[in-house]
Design an enzyme around this catalytic site. Structure first.
Site, PDB file in Angstrom:
ATOM      1  N   ARG B 289      45.807  51.476  28.227  1.00 52.44           N
ATOM      2  CA  ARG B 289      44.795  50.349  28.417  1.00 52.44           C
ATOM      3  C   ARG B 289      45.446  48.774  27.847  1.00 52.44           C
ATOM      4  NH1 ARG B 289      40.040  51.767  30.931  1.00 52.44           N
ATOM      5  NH2 ARG B 289      39.902  52.416  32.695  1.00 52.44           N
ATOM      6  N   GLY B 290      45.069  49.132  26.561  1.00 52.21           N
ATOM      7  CA  GLY B 290      46.038  48.776  25.376  1.00 52.21           C
ATOM      8  C   GLY B 290      47.032  48.304  25.122  1.00 52.21           C
TER       9      GLY B 290
END
Lengths: 552, 350
Positions: B289-290
Site C-alpha cells: 500500500r505504501g
C-alpha cells in the site's frame, strides 16, 4: 484599575453575549445551581430568547424528524423541528454530562454560527464540559464563589443600540497583534481563543464606546480563564489568576515530550519478564462472585441500548430516531388484528393496518467500554527502584489496554495525599507522559490513594464504563486520611476505605511491589477482594524462574 | 452552512491543503487523516473544500449523485427509466434524469450517527404511511463522488470506522437488511480529523488511509496574527471577504481541473519506481500500500504542478504525508513518527 468582582465579569459577559450571540458561540458557566446562577439566567432570558437543550438530547430533538406516533394517528406525515435546525440560544443544564457525540454535533452547529450555547456546568474538578465545546465557547465564567448579596441586577438597557453599532466598530491591527501575542504568552495554543477575544472586544466596544475598557474586559473574559502560563509582568493587562488549572488537560504540555528513552526501555524489558502475560485479559474471566456479594448499583458493565451489541427480544415502544423499529415483530403483532380493524375502517387505503401500539423496537445488550484505573504508590517505601519497575509494569499493561481500546486513568499517592494525574482517557500518549513525569518519595497515604481510586471508579461507572482498578503498592501505610503520620491509624483508614471499594463490586488487581513479601499487602488485597499478584524482584535468576513458570 | 471560509485564505497548513487538493486530483489515493491541536483550522479547511472544488455533472436530485451515464447501476435513476429500457439495460436517459452541474459533495458525518443513517435503511415513513418498501439512502450515498468528513474520527465507534473504510475501499455500498437489497456506488474520499490527546485510531486502520497530516498551531506570531485578522474580516463581512479571495480560489480551481485532466498522462520513470520501493523498504512498511500511495500521490502532485513526468521533487514533497502513518509503530513510542520518516527519507535520497 481596580480588580472587578466575578459578578462584574458575569455582567460584562452577558452584555457581550447578548450583543453578538452567534459569533461568540456561548458561555461556559461553572456554578452550582442556586440563586446566583438563577439571577444570571433570568437576565439572560430577558436579553435573548432561549431554549433548553438536554445533555441527553437525541438526534430527533436536535434535527427534528418524523413523529411516528402522530403520523400513524393522523395518517399524514407529521414532522417535528429540532433545536439545531431552529437555531438560536440554547441553555444546557448539567453540561458536564454532554457525551462526545452530542459535543461533536453541537460543535459543528457552533462553527456555523447558527446556534449558541450557554453551558451550565455543575461538574466537579474531574468532570467538565467536553474540550471540543470549551474551545468553541468564547466566555468562560466561574460563579461558584459568589454570594447572592454581591450580585445586583444586570443592566441590559442599551443592548439594542449597541447591537446596531456593532458593525461600525473598528479594531486597530495593533490590537489584534497585541491579543495574539498575549494568547501566545499565556500558553494558549488554540487560535479560537484570540478570535473570541477580538469578538468580545468588538461587542463591548459597541456597548461602552471605549475600546480600551472593552479590550481589558475581553482579555479577562476570554484569555484569562484559558491561561496556562502567566505572561511577563510588564503588561498592565495582566489579569488576576482565575483557576487556570482545569484547562491543562486539553491543550497539553508538549514540552516534556523529549526524555531519555534508554532507561525506560530497560525498565520495560525488566518488567516484561515478571508480569504474567495477559493479566488484564484474564480479568475478563475473573470470577465476580469472588468479590463482595452485595449487589451494589453497577450501571457500568452492561447497558441495554438498542443499537449495538447482542440482540435482546424486541419490546413494545415508541418509535423515535434513536430507536430502531423491529419490523417483523411489529407486523406480527398487527397481523391478528387485521380483520377486525378492516371491519372497523373499511375505507382505509392502507393494505396493512398498523397502529402505534403495535410498534416494537429493537433492543441490544451492549458491553460498555472498560476503564482501567491505575493507582500507583509513589512513596519512599516503594523505594525508587521499585517505582521504576512499577512504571515499567504499567507500561506493559498500557500496551495491553491500548490494543483493547480501553480507557485508562492514573492516580498517584505519595507524601501528603493522592492526586488524579489523568482522568479516564483513551490517549495512551498522554498517560505515558504523565507516568514518566511521576516523581517518587515521601510517606504512604494509602487511604487517600484508595479514596481517590474509589471516586474515580464511581464516576467511571456512572458514565457507563466498566471500571477495573489496578493498585500497585507494598501495602505499608503510614499517613492517615487526615494527613497525620502514624502506621496504626493509617492502616485502619486504608482497610476502612478498602471495604467501601469492595462494595463497588469492580474487579481489582493488587500488585505487591514490596521487596520481600509481607502480610500487609496480602491483607489489603483480601479486604478489597482483589486478585493478588506479587511483583518479584527483577533479578536474572528470579526472572528465569518466572518465565519457566509461565511456560509450564 | 451559508458561506464557507475561502480555501486559499487559510494561512499556512500547507501540508493539509496539499493533501486535500491531491486527493481531489486523484481520489484513488485514498482518505486523508488530519491529526492536530484544537483550533488549527482542520474543520475550516475541509468545509472550505466544497466551495473550492470544481463542480461535477450529476443527475438532478439524484441522492446518489450519479453521472447519468449508467442509470441501470443507480437505484434512483433506474426507477425513472421506462420499464422496457430498464429491462433491456439500454442507457438512454429520459428527460426526467436531467444532468446538471452540482458542487462536489462534502458531507459531514456526525459522531454517534447510527448505522442506518450512514448506510441508509428502510424509509420508515413511507413504509408506514404508504405501505411501500423504499430504501432511504444514507450519508454514504450523498457523499458519492465527493468527500466524507468525520470530525474527531478517533472517537467514532469502531464498527462504523470499519464499515466506512470498507466502503471507501470497495467504492460500493451494499445494503442487505430489513428485506432490502440495494447496491449503489459510494466512491468518496474519507477525511478524518482528530485530536490525539483524546485517543488514537486503532493502528490497523491507520494505514488504510492514503495520506496522513499532522497540523499544529502556527508558532510564528505574524502568521498567527494573520489568521486572526482574516478570520475577523470574514466574520464581519463574509461576502466581501469571499469576493476578495475569489481570484485566488478560481486560480487554484483551474490548477486542480488541469491536474485532473493530466494526471492519467503523467509518466513514471523507472528510477522513480525504485525510489518508492526503496523508501518503503527502509521504513519497513508492510504490504504494498505504501508504494502504491506514494506513486499515486507523486503522480497527482506532478499533474498539479503541470509536469508530464514524476520527478524526485514530487516524491520529496509528498513522501512524509504518504508514509508517516505506515511506520511499524509502538503505541508507547514517544518519538514523533514525522521525525523518523523525515530522517529515513533524507537517508534514502542522500
Amino acid at each position: 484599575m481596580i480588580t472587578p468582582t466575578p459578578w462584574e465579569h458575569a455582567a460584562q459577559a452577558l452584555i457581550a453575549f447578548a450583543i453578538d450571540p452567534g459569533a461568540l458561540g456561548g458561555i461556559w458557566l461553572r456554578a452550582r445551581s442556586g440563586p446566583v446562577r438563577d439571577r444570571f439566567l433570568v437576565a439572560l432570558t430577558e436579553a435573548l430568547p432561549t431554549q433548553k437543550l438536554s445533555p441527553l438530547a437525541d438526534d430527533e430533538q436536535l434535527y427534528g424528524g418524523l413523529d411516528v406516533t402522530a403520523t400513524l394517528a393522523t395518517l399524514k406525515p407529521v414532522f417535528t423541528t429540532g433545536l439545531i435546525t431552529r437555531g438560536g440560544v440554547c441553555v444546557t443544564p448539567m453540561a458536564e454530562r454532554i457525551p462526545a457525540e452530542l459535543a461533536g454535533r453541537l460543535g459543528a452547529a457552533l462553527d456555523s454560527h447558527s446556534l449558541s450555547l450557554v453551558a451550565l456546568d455543575e461538574g466537579t474538578e474531574d468532570e467538565g464540559l467536553p474540550a471540543a465545546l470549551q474551545d468553541r465557547l468564547a466566555i468562560h465564567l466561574d460563579l461558584d464563589a459568589l454570594s447572592f448579596r454581591d450580585c445586583p441586577q444586570i443592566d441590559l438597557s442599551d443592548i439594542k443600540a449597541a447591537r446596531a453599532r456593532l458593525s461600525t466598530v473598528e479594531i486597530p491591527p495593533e490590537t489584534i497583534r497585541h491579543i495574539t501575542l498575549l494568547a501566545v504568552q499565556m500558553g494558549i495554543t488554540s487560535l479560537r481563543a484570540p478570535v473570541h477575544t477580538l469578538r468580545v472586544a468588538r461587542a463591548l466596544t459597541a456597548m461602552h464606546g471605549d475600546d480600551e475598557t472593552a479590550l481589558h474586559w475581553a482579555i479577562r473574559l476570554c484569555l484569562a480563564p484559558r491561561m496556562l502560563t502567566p505572561p511577563p509582568m510588564e503588561d498592565d493587562e495582566q489579569p488576576e489568576d482565575s483557576s487556570p488549572d482545569q484547562q491543562q488537560d486539553n491543550d497539553g504540555d508538549d514540552t516534556n515530550k523529549q526524555q531519555s528513552q534508554t532507561d525506560e526501555d530497560l525498565m520495560l524489558e525488566a518488567a516484561k519478564a515478571i508480569l504474567p502475560k495477559d493479566l488484564l485479559a484474564s480479568l475478563a474471566t475473573f470470577d465476580m462472585n469472588n468479590a463482595a456479594s452485595t449487589s451494589g448499583s453497577k450501571s457500568g458493565a452492561k447497558r441495554s441500548g438498542n443499537r449495538r451489541g447482542r440482540r435482546l427480544p424486541s419490546r413494545k415502544g415508541r418509535a423515535s430516531s434513536s430507536n430502531r423499529i423491529d419490523l417483523l415483530a411489529t407486523l406480527r403483532t398487527a397481523a391478528p388484528w387485521q380483520a377486525p380493524r378492516r371491519k372497523a375502517r373499511p375505507k382505509d387505503p392502507r393494505r396493512i393496518l398498523i397502529e402505534p401500539s403495535d410498534i416494537h423496537i429493537k433492543r441490544t445488550q451492549d458491553v460498555s467500554d472498560r476503564a482501567i484505573i491505575f493507582a500507583v504508590d509513589a512513596s519512599g517505601s516503594t523505594a525508587l527502584a521499585r517505582l521504576a519497575e512499577a512504571k515499567g509494569a504499567i507500561e506493559i499493561l498500557l500496551a495491553e489496554a491500548y490494543s483493547r481500546r480501553d480507557h485508562v486513568a492514573l492516580i498517584s499517592f505519595r507524601g501528603e495525599g493522592a492526586e488524579l494525574l489523568l482522568p479516564p482517557t483513551r490517549s495512551i500518549v498522554q498517560t505515558k507522559r504523565r507516568l514518566a513525569a511521576l516523581p517518587g518519595g515521601g510517606g504512604t497515604p494509602l487511604a487517600a490513594g484508595l479514596k481517590t481510586a474509589y471516586e474515580v471508579l464511581d464516576q467511571a461507572a456512572r458514565k457507563g464504563m466498566a471500571p477495573t482498578l489496578v493498585i500497585l503498592t507494598d501495602g505499608v501505610a503510614n499517613i492517615a486520611l487526615d494527613g497525620e503520620a502514624g502506621r496504626g491509624k493509617a492502616g485502619e483508614d486504608a482497610l476502612e476505605i478498602a471495604k467501601a471499594l469492595r462494595i463497588q463490586n469492580a474487579p481489582i488487581i493488587l500488585i505487591d511491589t514490596a521487596r520481600r513479601q509481607q502480610p500487609l499487602a496480602k491483607d489489603l488485597s483480601n479486604a478489597l477482594a482483589a486478585r493478588y499478584v506479587p511483583m518479584p524482584r527483577a533479578d536474572a535468576r528470579r526472572m528465569a524462574g518466572a518465565v519457566s513458570e509461565a511456560l509450564t | 452552512m451559508k458561506h464557507a471560509f475561502p480555501f486559499s485564505a487559510i494561512v499556512g497548513q500547507d501540508e493539509m491543503k496539499r493533501a486535500l487538493i491531491l486527493t481531489a486530483i486523484d481520489p484513488s489515493i485514498g482518505g486523508v487523516l488530519v491529526f492536530g491541536d484544537r483550533g488549527t483550522g482542520k474543520s475550516t479547511a475541509v468545509r472550505a473544500l466544497a466551495a473550492l472544488l470544481p463542480t461535477i455533472s450529476a443527475v438532478e436530485n439524484c441522492p446518489y449523485n450519479c453521472t447519468g451515464k449508467a442509470p441501470e447501476s443507480c437505484p434512483h435513476c433506474m426507477a425513472k427509466l421506462p420499464k422496457s429500457q430498464a429491462k433491456s439495460g439500454k442507457s438512454k436517459v429520459k428527460p426526467a434524469n436531467r444532468v446538471v452541474k452540482v458542487p462536489t459533495p462534502v458531507i459531514d458525518l456526525p459522531l454517534g450517527a447510527t448505522e442506518d443513517r450512514v448506510v441508509g435503511a428502510l424509509d420508515v415513513e413511507r413504509a408506514l404511511t404508504e405501505g411501500k418498501k423504499v430504501f432511504e439512502p444514507g450519508l454514504l450515498a450523498r457523499a458519492n463522488r465527493g468527500y466524507l468528513y468525520i470530525d474527531e474520527a478517533n472517537l467514532l465507534e469502531d464498527h462504523l470506522v470499519d464499515l466506512l473504510l470498507d466502503v471507501a475501499q470497495s467504492g460500493e455500498n451494499l445494503v442487505e437488511r430489513e428485506g432490502l437489497s440495494i447496491r449503489h456506488d459510494a466512491k468518496f474520499v474519507l477525511v478524518g480529523s482528530g485530536n490525539p490527546e483524546e485517543g488514537e485510531l486503532r493502528p490497523q486502520l491507520l494505514d488504510r488511509f492514503g495520506l496522513s497530516v499532522d497540523v499544529a498551531s502556527p508558532t510564528d506570531l505574524d502568521e498567527r496574527v494573520e489568521v486572526i485578522k482574516r478570520r475577523d474580516a470574514f466574520d464581519r463581512d463574509s461576502a466581501a471577504f469571499i469576493a476578495e479571495w475569489k481570484a485566488q480560489d478560481d486560480a487554484l480551481r483551474k490548477k486542480i481541473i488541469a491536474g485532473q485532466k493530466n494526471v492519467s498522462k503523467v509518466t513514471t520513470p523507472e528510477d522513480i519506481l525504485r525510489d518508492c520501493a526503496q523508501l518503503c523498504i527502509a521504513l519497513g512498511s508492510d504490504g504494498l500500500r505504501g508504494e502504491l500511495t506514494l506513486l499515486r500521490t507523486a503522480r497527482a502532485h506532478a499533474a498539479f504542478e503541470g509536469r508530464s513526468e514524476i520527478t524526485r521533487e514530487d516524491i520529496l514533497a509528498i513522501a512524509t504525508s504518504a508514509l508517516r502513518h505506515r511506520l511499524r509503530r509502538d503505541p508507547l513510542d514517544d518519538a514523533g513518527s514525522t521525525a523518523r520518516v523525515e530522517r529515513i527519507i533524507a537517508d534514502v535520497f542522500a
